[in-house]
Enzyme design. Structure first.
Site, PDB file in Angstrom:
ATOM      1  N   HIS A 331      53.423  48.811 -25.731  1.00 47.25           N
ATOM      2  CA  HIS A 331      52.540  49.551 -24.826  1.00 47.25           C
ATOM      3  C   HIS A 331      52.545  48.922 -23.422  1.00 47.25           C
ATOM      4  CE1 HIS A 331      48.900  51.957 -23.784  1.00 47.25           C
ATOM      5  NE2 HIS A 331      48.647  50.902 -23.009  1.00 47.25           N
ATOM      6  N   GLU A 332      52.285  47.639 -23.355  1.00 45.57           N
ATOM      7  CA  GLU A 332      52.211  46.992 -22.027  1.00 45.57           C
ATOM      8  C   GLU A 332      53.570  47.021 -21.336  1.00 45.57           C
ATOM      9  OE1 GLU A 332      49.280  46.845 -21.212  1.00 45.57           O
ATOM     10  OE2 GLU A 332      48.340  46.719 -23.193  1.00 45.57           O
ATOM     11  N   HIS A 335      54.209  50.319 -19.669  1.00 40.39           N
ATOM     12  CA  HIS A 335      53.546  50.444 -18.368  1.00 40.39           C
ATOM     13  C   HIS A 335      54.465  50.014 -17.215  1.00 40.39           C
ATOM     14  CE1 HIS A 335      49.431  51.754 -18.927  1.00 40.39           C
ATOM     15  NE2 HIS A 335      49.160  50.827 -19.834  1.00 40.39           N
ATOM     16  N   GLU A 354      47.863  55.996 -18.814  1.00 46.40           N
ATOM     17  CA  GLU A 354      47.723  55.611 -20.222  1.00 46.40           C
ATOM     18  C   GLU A 354      48.328  56.601 -21.220  1.00 46.40           C
ATOM     19  OE1 GLU A 354      47.054  52.674 -21.025  1.00 46.40           O
ATOM     20  OE2 GLU A 354      46.110  51.920 -19.193  1.00 46.40           O
ATOM     21  N   TYR A 417      44.165  58.097 -23.450  1.00 41.99           N
ATOM     22  CA  TYR A 417      45.249  57.538 -24.254  1.00 41.99           C
ATOM     23  C   TYR A 417      45.820  58.560 -25.237  1.00 41.99           C
ATOM     24  CZ  TYR A 417      43.987  52.804 -22.684  1.00 41.99           C
ATOM     25  OH  TYR A 417      43.738  51.696 -21.926  1.00 41.99           O
TER      26      TYR A 417
HETATM   27  N1  BES Z   1      45.723  49.000 -18.757  1.00 37.17           N
HETATM   28  C1  BES Z   1      45.110  48.877 -20.022  1.00 37.17           C
HETATM   29  C2  BES Z   1      43.885  48.016 -19.989  1.00 37.17           C
HETATM   30  C3  BES Z   1      42.784  48.503 -19.066  1.00 37.17           C
HETATM   31  C4  BES Z   1      42.471  49.840 -18.949  1.00 37.17           C
HETATM   32  C5  BES Z   1      42.055  47.593 -18.341  1.00 37.17           C
HETATM   33  C6  BES Z   1      41.453  50.247 -18.084  1.00 37.17           C
HETATM   34  C7  BES Z   1      41.045  48.003 -17.490  1.00 37.17           C
HETATM   35  C8  BES Z   1      40.740  49.341 -17.350  1.00 37.17           C
HETATM   36  C9  BES Z   1      46.084  48.351 -21.070  1.00 37.17           C
HETATM   37  O1  BES Z   1      47.393  48.772 -20.885  1.00 37.17           O
HETATM   38  C10 BES Z   1      45.670  48.899 -22.395  1.00 37.17           C
HETATM   39  O2  BES Z   1      45.687  50.091 -22.548  1.00 37.17           O
HETATM   40  N2  BES Z   1      45.305  48.041 -23.337  1.00 37.17           N
HETATM   41  C11 BES Z   1      44.888  48.429 -24.666  1.00 37.17           C
HETATM   42  C12 BES Z   1      45.999  48.242 -25.660  1.00 37.17           C
HETATM   43  C13 BES Z   1      46.835  49.407 -25.965  1.00 37.17           C
HETATM   44  C14 BES Z   1      47.774  49.098 -27.110  1.00 37.17           C
HETATM   45  C15 BES Z   1      46.122  50.701 -26.202  1.00 37.17           C
HETATM   46  C16 BES Z   1      43.774  47.494 -25.089  1.00 37.17           C
HETATM   47  O3  BES Z   1      43.510  46.540 -24.387  1.00 37.17           O
HETATM   48  O4  BES Z   1      43.193  47.725 -26.136  1.00 37.17           O
HETATM   49 ZN    ZN Z   2      47.617  50.837 -21.262  1.00 35.26          ZN
END
Ligand code: BES
Ligand code: ZN
Length: 635
Positions: A331-332, A335, A354, A417
């Protein structure tokens, strides 16, 4: 309530739009475009729908193109102190540049390398912070700001040695997304503009500093580290971590940073990272950020992962020992295209970051681990989406959001998402995979190092996929409507069907012996626990626990959902482990459901408050701010 500042800004911008349009030029106006270092076109906000409501800066008039940080990180004072130099491009030849700040002390401002400048702090806004207004001329090239962070910072997490794996050294990391960068650097806090950056960071000599930039692989005896990020990025991707770090390579362009005692386990867990980058490139084009590394942080990190360019920040809760939670890395990594290369213009367009990333993540997972595996991930995502839709107010159920006067972090729900994912999966289904892949690849390529709004995407989609292939798709219903449209793709997982059969047998026979779980993966366990019936008794939970040792699960995802169900069903043999988990782990995604479940009964709420009193100081602002609200806690 509209912010007075905002009103003036909108007014100014609308004047700008009118005079601009009166030139009779189209939206591709040459005056308003510029060539970036990479030779790509970048467009400054030129119509109202693009304006970002989450900045007090005047980025549409004058904008930073490059930022240089010269800072020292003091663990004694829990403070970052130093200067930031902004290189400006004064698009409209204005006499003032406005930066966002929040909880920062501004110590002095100069222009063009040392000329004292007139500046003032504007009115404080609880959501957006305090604008810093600096007098300039249309010729001003740079603005230098001396500043220090304060205790009120929302971006920084200062950890005591006891909160780290090694227990000997302190640790500090930043979290910029969505609007937190302004609380550790004065910046124009909008994703709508892109900047390159460089930095010189002084840290204690026993520690190493790493950033979302070119990174060291070893400590040096001076404690001074230099960084360079030559690709233009939105400022929410500026990131810094300082700690007792070591590096282990995975392949020639990937590797992992973490504390020494965790390095071996992390390198084992993330062994497929190199293959993931190659799979991603094969799908949607070359990786344009040089290296891809991951830093595994201490457990207080409030997210699963954060896509800081070149250096994903990750929670240690993905280190399960069996590589079963690495979808988060996919996922990361994804991005690096959706989000970092092609960026949402405003936080109202967050789903473009997302939703695309979840789609891309699952395509990477499919190419590495196959369709069966990925169907399980998609089905768990669908369940998350359904749960969210049943809880979320209608206005927050559309992909395009209206977050005026709201914190953009509120947009971080499964709507962006998973509804985003299923919309793209639908497009893939109707267009055919080959057509859709060609479309997405071109989308990333044609918008690289740019920002994009939902409206611009919809237009691009119509022109480049829907019309050429003569498709009929209810795009507006998906993008602007509430709920999940009828034609949401259905995911079937044969492995999950078998799990459901086991659940039925368990309730019918009253015995755990019927559960054939010896070859279950983490995802099958998650499906199983999620589908325990609402009337499950504590003694049924005890039977499951005795056979499968779920309370003791070292897998954070399994433990978190098991604890949640245990609280719901009144099974309190988990209490010791639950408390330990809540004190150690600061990942908001786990904390919120657990505190919510506890707070559902008066006794549970008491328990929650008692645990929270011990745990709160281990959480980052992002997490404790959410839980303060949830529990009505007054610090
Ligand atoms: N970019 C996001 C984290 C985020 C979103 C931080 C909005 C602040 C505001 C990151 O890419 C993310 O989506 N992380 C998810 C994991 C993913 C596998 C769905 C998480 O942290 O749970
Ligand atoms: Zn994300």
């Amino acid at each position: 309530m509209l912010y007075p500042m905002k009103l003036i800004q909108l007014l100014l911008a609308s004047l700008f739009v009118v005079s601009f349009n009166s030139c009779g030029e189209n939206t591709e106006n040459a005056e308003n475009n510029e060539e970036t270092a990479d030779g790509n076109q970048e467009t400054v906000a030129e119509d109202m729908s693009v304006l970002d409501e989450h900045t007090l800066s005047n980025y549409f008039d004058v904008k930073t193109t490059h930022l240089h940080l010269d800072i020292a990180v003091s663990f004694e004072e829990k403070k970052i102190k130093g200067s930031v130099t902004h290189t400006l491009e004064n698009v409209n030849g204005v006499n003032e540049v406005i930066f966002d700040t929040k909880a920062l002390n501004i110590l002095g401002v100069t222009t063009d390398g040392g000329n004292p400048a007139n500046y003032e702090m504007g009115e404080y806004d609880e959501l957006l912070g305090t604008p810093l207004k600096v007098e300039i001329t249309p010729e001003t090239k740079t603005v230098e700001i001396e500043y220090e962070t304060t205790e009120g910072t929302e971006a920084l997490d200062w950890l005591m040695p006891a909160q780290t794996a090694g227990k000997q050294q302190p640790f500090m990391y930043t979290q910029g997304q969505s609007i937190f960068t302004r609380s550790w650097i004065p910046v124009q806090g909008t994703p709508a503009i892109r900047i390159t950056y460089s930095a010189r960071v002084q840290v204690p000599t026993s520690l190493m500093a790493v950033m979302s930039a070119s990174n060291p692989v070893q400590k040096n005896e001076t404690g001074i580290y230099s960084f360079d990020m030559p690709q233009p990025i939105p400022c929410y991707l500026l990131a810094l971590a300082v700690g007792d770090l070591e590096f282990a390579p995975i392949d020639y362009r990937t590797g992992v940073y973490t504390e020494p005692s965790m390095l071996e386990d992390c390198a084992y867990e993330l062994a497929d990272m190199g293959k993931m980058v190659s799979a991603a490139e094969k799908l949607y084009g070359k990786y344009l950020w040089d290296r891809y590394d991951v830093i595994v942080l201490p457990p207080s990190f409030p997210f699963g992962g954060m896509e800081n360019p070149r250096l994903t920040f990750a929670t240690p809760t993905i280190i399960a020992g069996d590589r079963s939670l690495v979808a988060l890395i996919a996922h990361e990594l994804a991005h690096s295209w959706s989000g970092n290369l092609v960026t949402n213009s405003t936080w109202n367009d967050f789903w473009l970051n997302e939703g695309f990333t979840v789609y891309f993540e699952r395509r990477i997972m499919e190419s590495l681990y196959g369709k069966d595996y990925t169907d399980m991930l998609a089905l768990l995502g669908y369940q998350d989406l359904m749960r969210t839709m049943s809880e979320e107010e209608p206005a927050m159920q559309s992909l395009k959001l209206n977050l005026i006067n709201k914190h953009p972090d509120d947009a971080m729900s499964d709507v962006a998402y998973e509804k985003g994912y299923f919309f793209l999966r639908l497009l893939e289904q109707v267009a055919g995979r080959d057509n859709f892949d060609a479309f997405l690849k071109a989308y990333f390529d044609e918008h690289k190092f740019q920002t994009i709004t939902t409206e611009e995407f919809v237009e691009y989609l119509n022109t480049n996929l829907i019309q050429p292939h003569n498709l009929t798709v209810n795009v507006d219903e998906w993008v602007y409507g509430e709920g999940v449209p009828e034609n949401c793709p259905k995911v079937v997982s044969t492995r999950f069907n078998a799990v459901e059969a086991s659940i039925e047998q368990f309730y019918q026979s009253g015995s755990v012996e019927s559960i054939q779980a010896s070859d279950w993966t983490t995802h099958e366990w998650l499906h199983f626990i999620r589908h325990l019936k609402d009337n499950t008794t504590p003694s049924q939970m005890a039977m499951l626990d005795e056979k499968f040792h779920l309370t003791q699960s070292g897998n954070s995802e399994i433990a978190a959902i098991w604890f949640e169900k245990s609280i719901n069903f009144g099974y309190d043999s988990i209490d010791k482990e639950l408390e330990a988990f809540l004190i150690k782990v600061g990942r908001r995604k786990f904390l919120m459901p657990l505190y919510t479940a506890l707070a559902a009964t008066p006794e549970g709420k008491e328990k929650a408050l008692a645990i929270y009193a011990k745990a709160r100081s281990n959480y980052h602002y992002v997490s404790f701010n959410s839980i303060d609200q949830l529990l009505g806690y007054q610090p």
